[in-house]
Design an enzyme around this catalytic site. Structure first.
Site, mmCIF file in Angstrom:
data_model
loop_
_atom_site.group_PDB
_atom_site.id
_atom_site.type_symbol
_atom_site.label_atom_id
_atom_site.label_comp_id
_atom_site.label_asym_id
_atom_site.label_seq_id
_atom_site.Cartn_x
_atom_site.Cartn_y
_atom_site.Cartn_z
ATOM 1 N N CYS A 1 0.859 -1.160 -0.059
ATOM 2 C CA CYS A 1 -0.086 -0.080 0.119
ATOM 3 C C CYS A 1 0.856 1.219 -0.170
ATOM 4 O O CYS A 1 1.287 1.644 1.121
ATOM 5 C CB CYS A 1 -1.007 -0.136 1.128
ATOM 6 S SG CYS A 1 -1.955 -1.552 1.299
ATOM 7 N N ALA B 1 1.238 4.305 -1.761
ATOM 8 C CA ALA B 1 1.246 5.814 -1.842
ATOM 9 C C ALA B 1 1.445 6.388 -0.530
ATOM 10 O O ALA B 1 1.074 5.769 0.530
ATOM 11 C CB ALA B 1 -0.026 6.147 -2.550
ATOM 12 N N PRO B 2 2.020 7.691 -0.500
ATOM 13 C CA PRO B 2 2.860 8.556 -1.535
ATOM 14 C C PRO B 2 4.084 8.057 -2.017
ATOM 15 O O PRO B 2 4.619 8.582 -2.875
ATOM 16 C CB PRO B 2 2.880 9.695 -1.115
ATOM 17 C CG PRO B 2 2.788 9.712 0.161
ATOM 18 C CD PRO B 2 2.035 8.347 0.859
ATOM 19 N N ASP C 1 -0.630 0.471 -5.568
ATOM 20 C CA ASP C 1 -1.783 1.237 -4.772
ATOM 21 C C ASP C 1 -3.011 1.126 -5.886
ATOM 22 O O ASP C 1 -2.722 1.058 -7.093
ATOM 23 C CB ASP C 1 -1.276 2.586 -4.314
ATOM 24 C CG ASP C 1 -2.027 3.008 -3.404
ATOM 25 O OD1 ASP C 1 -1.474 3.117 -1.963
ATOM 26 O OD2 ASP C 1 -3.058 3.590 -3.513
ATOM 27 N N ASP D 1 -4.739 -3.830 -6.758
ATOM 28 C CA ASP D 1 -5.427 -3.886 -5.291
ATOM 29 C C ASP D 1 -4.713 -5.015 -4.885
ATOM 30 O O ASP D 1 -4.684 -5.981 -5.529
ATOM 31 C CB ASP D 1 -6.834 -4.254 -5.694
ATOM 32 C CG ASP D 1 -7.702 -4.627 -4.091
ATOM 33 O OD1 ASP D 1 -6.879 -4.624 -3.307
ATOM 34 O OD2 ASP D 1 -8.814 -4.697 -4.401
ATOM 35 N N CYS E 1 -0.522 3.892 11.366
ATOM 36 C CA CYS E 1 -0.384 5.184 12.074
ATOM 37 C C CYS E 1 -1.623 5.700 12.780
ATOM 38 O O CYS E 1 -2.169 6.733 12.525
ATOM 39 C CB CYS E 1 -0.114 6.308 10.931
ATOM 40 S SG CYS E 1 -1.362 6.554 9.692
#
Length: 482
Positions: free
Chosen positions: A245, A247-248, A269, A296, A379
């Site tokens: 996953c 990005a960014p 992503d 995905d 996060c």
């Protein structure tokens, strides 16, 4: 001195988080009073920025000291200084050889002006971390604002200000004062999208340098725990690594840099514009071993979906056991991000991420080679997305075992998911409320606001310990597949 209120949450969400922070295991460890105090500290800290700006240096292109000197020269040219001394302090981290740390001054006693500019929450968060105000982030200005006017900048805390309004009486937070570089008409009356700096901040509540276009090939703004993730993954030259996953692209490019550009980093992503951003970052940092695909990751294992016709040569889906290392920096509720003054989500939205994370985790385990390393990170601060996921993974995949992390500069895992003492020690949780609890005895501010960094009172070791603790909320687990 209380600057901002604690993060605004729906009552059901705040109660849920309180229950998480006062689970039976945690209460047995520290008691109800300490658990409640840490929870309240967390809610207060989330609305304020971390105490340091963390910059990842491109040490694959130049030595750290060279980059530090270049940054110091750049800040001097931009006339960025520090009170009572000529230069902004730029510290190196003893355990992270590619990190530069710049202390943040604040909260500062700045008197607001009468003329008010209202910005969106995302723009306001960026201002609190050193950015100027860019035109797309502005929602409201005084009726006759012109370039050169001194204005006060406020953040629309609850997202209720109408774009183009000439005033706003809703809930807002004062961010500091600046000088308008565009007129109201220039911002709102143009037929085309207006870009560029609209208000240059000169007296912010939290003071730190703006890094817009500062040495873009040598520096990458990144939260300290996010840099730790790359080192914990431990990429080696010549390996094939998957960032599920991506990005960014901050962690993607860090992995590639740690490999010295030797090997292959696959970045996935689902959103096309995000993939473009990853490619741009890789190009800016001169890393040509990154391969980015719009895909995905849940379906990234061959057999679950036919080959992608857009990427017939080496693109997803991949055969099982295709990668030496896998990073799953999972989509999450993001409740560790700072600053964040308001989270409007319902409890249902907040708790919706666990099933998605588990689907991604299953794919990650399949794609990882035997003997390979899987790092899972988020996060957020919730137990369900962190320690509970680790407990689930260990019971679901007997081939996985927790591994020590290097470096380990955060704290241990949070009790409450049934993990053993030894297992919690192997996890790495960045919890800013613990830093505040430990430092509060020497802090002159009201408990509703964090302490300022004061280089005249704190020695280097204290500052670096503060930098390791006063971060965004973050979680890291490292697994070996046997």
């Amino acid at each position: 001195m209380s600057v901002f209120p604690k993060i605004s949450l729906r009552a059901e969400v705040e109660q849920h988080l309180s229950d998480v922070f006062k689970n039976e295991e945690l209460l047995a460890e520290m008691g109800d009073t300490e658990a409640q105090r840490r929870f309240e500290d967390l809610l207060s800290l989330l609305s304020h920025p971390p105490a340091f700006t963390c910059v990842r240096a491109s040490t694959h292109l130049a030595p750290l000291e060279t980059i530090r000197d270049r940054l110091l020269e750049e800040l001097r040219e931009r006339q960025v200084d520090w009170p009572e001394q000529s230069d902004v302090p730029i510290l190196t981290h003893p355990q992270l050889p590619d990190v530069l740390l710049l202390p943040v001054l604040g909260p500062r006693p700045v008197p607001p002006r009468k003329s008010e500019v209202i910005v969106g929450a995302q723009c306001g968060n960026a201002v609190l971390r050193g950015a100027h105000v860019f035109a797309p982030g502005i929602l409201s200005t005084p009726p006759y604002m012109k370039a050169g006017d001194v204005v006060s900048v406020f953040s629309d805390v609850e997202g209720r200000c109408t774009r183009g309004a000439k005033g706003f009486q809703g809930k807002k937070a004062f961010l500091g004062n600046g000088v308008a570089e565009m007129s109201r008409d220039g911002i709102f009356c143009s037929e085309e999208s207006v870009r560029g700096v609209a208000v240059r901040m000169v007296d912010p509540v939290y003071r730190s340098p703006c890094f817009d276009r500062v040495l873009p090939s040598l520096l990458f703004l990144q939260n300290l725990p996010s840099v730790v993730v790359g080192h914990v993954l431990g990429p080696c030259p010549g390996e094939r690594i998957l960032d599920m996953c991506a990005a960014p692209g901050g962690k993607t490019t860090h992995i590639a840099a740690l490999m010295g550009g030797q090997g292959e980093v696959i970045a996935l992503d689902k959103i096309a514009r995000k993939m473009e951003h990853i490619c741009q970052n890789a190009q800016s940092l001169q890393l040509d071993c990154v391969r980015a695909y719009r895909f995905d990751s849940i379906r990234a294992v061959s057999g679950e979906q036919s080959a992608n016709p857009d990427n017939p040569h080496g693109g997803p889906p991949f055969p099982p056991e295709s990668f030496d290392r896998v990073l799953l920096d999972a989509p999450c509720s993001g409740l560790g991000q700072r600053p964040n003054m308001c989270c409007p989500w319902s409890l249902r939205e907040l708790t919706s991420y666990q099933p998605l994370q588990r689907k991604l985790f299953r794919a990650a385990v399949q794609l990882l080679k035997t003997g390979g390393t899987l790092v899972y990170s988020t996060c957020t601060v919730t137990l369900a997305e962190n320690e509970e996921q680790v407990a689930w993974a260990l019971s679901t995949f007997p081939c996985l075992s927790l591994q020590p992390q290097e470096p380990h500069v955060g704290g241990k895992g949070m009790p409450g998911a049934g993990l053993s003492h030894d297992q919690l020690q192997l996890l790495q949780r960045f919890t800013p409320e613990r830093e505040m609890s430990e430092a509060s005895a020497g802090c002159d501010l009201n408990p509703d606001a964090p302490c300022s960094v004061d280089l005249t009172k704190e020695d280097l070791s204290d500052l670096l310990q503060r930098a390791n603790g006063d971060t965004i909320g973050f979680f890291i687990a490292k697994f070996l597949k046997s």
